[in-house]
Design a protein around this motif. Structure first.
Motif, mmCIF file in Angstrom:
data_model
loop_
_atom_site.group_PDB
_atom_site.id
_atom_site.type_symbol
_atom_site.label_atom_id
_atom_site.label_comp_id
_atom_site.label_asym_id
_atom_site.label_seq_id
_atom_site.Cartn_x
_atom_site.Cartn_y
_atom_site.Cartn_z
ATOM 1 N N PHE A 53 -5.256 -7.909 8.260
ATOM 2 C CA PHE A 53 -5.806 -7.762 6.904
ATOM 3 C C PHE A 53 -5.002 -6.734 6.104
ATOM 4 C CE2 PHE A 53 -9.569 -9.897 8.560
ATOM 5 C CZ PHE A 53 -9.983 -10.633 7.458
ATOM 6 N N SER A 54 -4.395 -5.786 6.807
ATOM 7 C CA SER A 54 -3.596 -4.773 6.110
ATOM 8 C C SER A 54 -2.320 -5.361 5.519
ATOM 9 C CB SER A 54 -3.238 -3.633 7.069
ATOM 10 O OG SER A 54 -2.320 -4.065 8.062
ATOM 11 N N ARG A 55 -1.971 -6.563 5.939
ATOM 12 C CA ARG A 55 -0.765 -7.223 5.425
ATOM 13 C C ARG A 55 -1.080 -8.159 4.252
ATOM 14 N NH1 ARG A 55 2.028 -4.088 5.686
ATOM 15 N NH2 ARG A 55 0.253 -2.806 6.238
ATOM 16 N N LEU A 56 -2.340 -8.299 3.920
ATOM 17 C CA LEU A 56 -2.757 -9.173 2.811
ATOM 18 C C LEU A 56 -2.802 -8.388 1.512
ATOM 19 C CD1 LEU A 56 -5.694 -11.333 4.243
ATOM 20 C CD2 LEU A 56 -3.488 -12.168 3.452
ATOM 21 N N ARG A 57 -1.900 -8.703 0.602
ATOM 22 C CA ARG A 57 -1.931 -8.055 -0.711
ATOM 23 C C ARG A 57 -1.106 -8.878 -1.700
ATOM 24 N NH1 ARG A 57 0.916 -2.555 1.532
ATOM 25 N NH2 ARG A 57 2.709 -3.521 2.545
ATOM 26 N N ARG A 58 -1.254 -8.566 -2.992
ATOM 27 C CA ARG A 58 -0.564 -9.309 -4.045
ATOM 28 C C ARG A 58 -0.274 -8.376 -5.211
ATOM 29 N NH1 ARG A 58 -5.790 -12.805 -6.238
ATOM 30 N NH2 ARG A 58 -6.896 -11.026 -7.137
ATOM 31 N N LEU A 59 0.581 -8.842 -6.123
ATOM 32 C CA LEU A 59 0.849 -8.085 -7.330
ATOM 33 C C LEU A 59 -0.405 -8.032 -8.201
ATOM 34 C CD1 LEU A 59 4.408 -9.422 -8.220
ATOM 35 C CD2 LEU A 59 3.816 -7.245 -7.121
ATOM 36 N N GLU A 60 -0.512 -7.000 -9.009
ATOM 37 C CA GLU A 60 -1.743 -6.741 -9.764
ATOM 38 C C GLU A 60 -2.139 -7.923 -10.643
ATOM 39 O OE1 GLU A 60 -3.582 -3.402 -12.843
ATOM 40 O OE2 GLU A 60 -1.545 -3.210 -12.063
ATOM 41 N N ARG A 61 -1.192 -8.575 -11.289
ATOM 42 C CA ARG A 61 -1.526 -9.641 -12.228
ATOM 43 C C ARG A 61 -1.458 -11.038 -11.622
ATOM 44 N NH1 ARG A 61 1.719 -7.477 -17.653
ATOM 45 N NH2 ARG A 61 0.595 -5.465 -17.806
ATOM 46 N N SER A 62 -1.250 -11.109 -10.348
ATOM 47 C CA SER A 62 -1.142 -12.420 -9.700
ATOM 48 C C SER A 62 -2.500 -13.112 -9.651
ATOM 49 C CB SER A 62 -0.615 -12.251 -8.271
ATOM 50 O OG SER A 62 -0.633 -13.483 -7.586
ATOM 51 N N ARG A 63 -2.482 -14.421 -9.837
ATOM 52 C CA ARG A 63 -3.711 -15.218 -9.754
ATOM 53 C C ARG A 63 -3.818 -15.949 -8.428
ATOM 54 N NH1 ARG A 63 -4.537 -18.805 -14.963
ATOM 55 N NH2 ARG A 63 -6.551 -19.037 -13.913
ATOM 56 N N VAL A 64 -2.845 -15.754 -7.548
ATOM 57 C CA VAL A 64 -2.899 -16.379 -6.223
ATOM 58 C C VAL A 64 -3.980 -15.689 -5.389
ATOM 59 C CG1 VAL A 64 -1.635 -16.769 -4.087
ATOM 60 C CG2 VAL A 64 -0.474 -17.046 -6.279
ATOM 61 N N PRO A 65 -4.908 -16.436 -4.815
ATOM 62 C CA PRO A 65 -5.972 -15.801 -4.031
ATOM 63 C C PRO A 65 -5.430 -15.210 -2.726
ATOM 64 C CG PRO A 65 -6.092 -18.186 -3.801
ATOM 65 C CD PRO A 65 -5.051 -17.913 -4.849
ATOM 66 N N ILE A 66 -6.057 -14.147 -2.301
ATOM 67 C CA ILE A 66 -5.752 -13.544 -1.001
ATOM 68 C C ILE A 66 -6.627 -14.241 0.037
ATOM 69 C CG2 ILE A 66 -5.917 -11.438 0.367
ATOM 70 C CD1 ILE A 66 -3.687 -11.357 -1.649
ATOM 71 N N ARG A 67 -5.995 -14.791 1.084
ATOM 72 C CA ARG A 67 -6.780 -15.599 2.028
ATOM 73 C C ARG A 67 -6.396 -15.290 3.482
ATOM 74 N NH1 ARG A 67 -5.183 -21.388 0.530
ATOM 75 N NH2 ARG A 67 -3.222 -20.293 0.072
ATOM 76 N N MET A 68 -7.411 -15.087 4.301
ATOM 77 C CA MET A 68 -7.268 -15.033 5.751
ATOM 78 C C MET A 68 -7.972 -16.262 6.298
ATOM 79 S SD MET A 68 -6.067 -13.263 8.354
ATOM 80 C CE MET A 68 -5.996 -11.494 8.038
ATOM 81 N N ARG A 69 -7.224 -17.154 6.911
ATOM 82 C CA ARG A 69 -7.771 -18.426 7.376
ATOM 83 C C ARG A 69 -7.496 -18.612 8.866
ATOM 84 N NH1 ARG A 69 -10.116 -17.865 3.348
ATOM 85 N NH2 ARG A 69 -10.195 -19.211 1.506
#
Length: 415
Positions: free
Chosen positions: A144-160
Motif C-alpha cells: 500500500f505504501s507504493r500506491l500513489r499518484r500525482l495530485e491532479r491525476s484522475r486515475v483511481p488508486i487501486r489494490m486488487r
C-alpha cells in the motif's frame, strides 16, 4: 469509466458480469474469486490495463514466485497473448510492457519477505496480487505504501487481488475480506462461460474433499483438520483439584516475530493430575528473544511456586545439555527436570489423544482456551504445534517421570 473496458484496445475480451463488477468498483481495495475457474487472472490483467492510455500510469502484477508468473496460461503468458503485435513494447529484462503513452505494466514477485523492499522507491496506481493467500499479510500491507499518484491525476488508486481459499495466507485473507469489511466479489465456475466447465469439473473431482470444496465452491470455511484431537472431547471446567500433582512443561523457541514472519512460540503448559483426570490449568505463550524467554520462564516459576516441577525438553547434543544446565542454574530453588523426548511429535501426542477421547483431559477456563483448542484440532495440519508439544511433554512427565509433590491448598499459575 466505460471506455476503459469495452472500448479499450488493450483488453481483447468481453468481461463476464462478475469481472465487470470487479473492474468497475470504486473501492480502493477489492478481492475477487473464491472458486477456481472464475476468471481471476483475466480480471486482474484487465484491471491493470484499464488506464494504460494515461501518461505516467504504472501498474504492477504480483505472484509469489517468478516461476508462478511465467507458467503457461499465467499472467505474463496471458499478457503476451493480449499485447503481442500491438504498439506496446516488451522488455524481458525489466519484465515490463511500455505503452505509447509512456504508461507501464510490470510483472513482479515476492518470494521472500525482503523482496517487498525491491519496490520501495516505486510508485504505482494499480497493484494486483494473483493468488493472494500465497502471500503474507505484511507483504500485502507493505505494498500500500507504493500506491500513489500525482495530485491532479484522475486515475483511481487501486489494490486488487484474486484468490482461492487455502494456502499459507488463508486465515488473514479470510479475516480481512470474507469476515472483515473489505470488499469481496465472489465468482465461481458457473460465472465464467468461456471455460469448458464439464472438463474442468472432471479435473476437480480428482481432488481431496477439502480442496475440492475450496476450489469448486469457493468455501472459505473448508479447511484441513487434524485427525488426532476432537474439540468435543475437552470439557471446560472452572477449577481443578488443589491436591493435584502439577508440572509446568516448557517447549522453548527463542524467536521474536517480525513483520510477515510466523516463527514458533515458546509455550509453558501447566498440567495437573488427580485420580487419573488431567487438567490443563494455564498456558504461557510468547514470542521473544532468548533473554525475554528466560525472564518469562523464571517469572512463571516464581508465580507457580516451588512446589511445581518445571520440566523442559532437552535437545540432543552438547547445545541441549548446555541449555539444560543453564536453566537448572537459573531455576535454583525450584525442581527442574530435563527430559529427552522419544518418537516424533505425533507419537508423543497419541497417548494424550487417547486420554482426551475418553474424557480424561479437562481444560480450566481461561482466555487462552480458544487458541489452544484450535491448535489441538488442527494438529498436525496447522501452522503451529507448540502448545500440543508442551501438553505432550507435561503429560509424559506426569505418567512416566518422577512424581511431583502434591499441593494442599494453593492457587497456582492462574494468569
Amino acid at each position: 469509466m466505460q471506455v476503459t473496458i469495452l472500448e479499450n484496445r488493450w483488453i481483447p475480451i468481453i468481461p463476464t458480469s462478475k469481472q465487470a463488477e470487479f473492474l468497475l468498483v470504486p473501492d480502493r481495495e477489492c478481492l475477487y474469486g473464491g472458486a477456481a475457474g472464475g476468471g481471476k487472472s483475466e480480471a486482474l490483467l484487465a484491471g491493470a490495463l484499464q488506464y494504460v492510455d494515461v501518461p505516467d500510469y504504472a501498474a504492477l502484477l504480483l505472484r509469489r514466485t517468478y516461476s508462478d508468473l511465467s507458467l503457461p496460461g499465467a499472467l505474463m503468458d496471458r499478457a503476451s497473448d493480449w499485447l503481442t503485435n500491438t504498439p506496446a513494447k516488451w522488455s524481458s529484462v525489466d519484465k515490463t510492457w511500455t505503452f505509447p503513452s509512456g504508461a507501464t505494466l510490470t510483472f513482479g514477485y515476492l518470494e521472500s519477505e525482503k523482496d517487498k523492499y525491491r519496490y520501495q522507491s516505486s510508485e504505482f496506481q494499480y497493484i494486483g496480487f494473483d493468488e493472494l493467500t500465497q502471500f503474507s499479510e505484511s507483504q500485502y500491507t507493505y505494498m500500500f505504501s507504493r500506491l500513489r499518484r500525482l495530485e491532479r491525476s484522475r486515475v483511481p488508486i487501486r489494490m486488487r487481488s484474486g484468490s482461492n481459499p487455502g494456502g499459507v495466507g488463508h486465515e488473514w485473507v479470510e479475516n480481512r475480506f470474507i469476515k472483515g469489511d473489505k470488499l469481496f466479489i465472489p465468482a465461481k465456475l458457473d460465472d465464467n462461460p468461456h471455460l469448458d466447465q464439464e472438463e474442468y469439473l472432471k479435473s476437480l473431482s480428482e481432488l481431496d474433499p477439502i480442496t475440492r470444496k475450496q476450489l469448486l465452491e469457493g468455501d472459505w470455511s473448508a479447511t484441513p483438520k487434524g485427525d488426532l484431537f476432537n474439540r468435543d472431547w475437552f470439557q471446560i471446567v472452572d477449577d481443578y483439584p488443589r491436591d493435584a500433582r502439577l508440572v509446568r512443561h516448557w517447549d522453548l523457541a527463542a524467536t521474536r516475530a517480525g513483520k510477515g514472519s510466523d516463527p514458533d512460540y515458546t509455550v509453558g503448559l501447566l498440567l495437573g493430575e488427580k485420580d487419573g483426570i488431567y487438567y490443563v490449568i494455564d498456558i504461557q505463550r510468547m514470542r521473544g528473544t532468548p533473554m525475554e524467554v528466560e525472564r518469562r520462564v523464571e517469572q512463571t516459576a516464581h508465580l507457580d511456586g516451588v512446589e511445581v516441577v518445571v520440566s523442559m525438553e532437552e535437545e540432543p547434543g552438547s547445545s541441549g545439555k548446555n541449555t539444560s544446565s543453564y536453566y537448572r542454574r537459573l531455576l535454583a530453588g525450584y525442581t527442574y527436570k530435563a527430559v529427552r523426548p522419544t518418537g516424533n511429535k505425533r507419537v508423543r501426542a497419541s497417548p494424550v489423544s487417547s486420554q482426551a477421547e475418553v474424557g480424561n483431559i479437562k481444560i480450566v477456563r481461561g482466555r487462552w482456551n480458544k487458541a489452544f483448542l484450535e491448535e489441538l484440532v488442527m494438529f498436525d495440519e496447522g501452522a503451529h504445534d507448540d502448545q500440543v508439544d508442551a501438553l505432550s511433554g507435561a503429560f509424559e512427565y506426569l505418567t512416566r517421570g518422577s512424581r511431583p509433590v502434591r499441593l494442599r491448598a494453593r492457587s497456582v499459575g492462574r494468569w
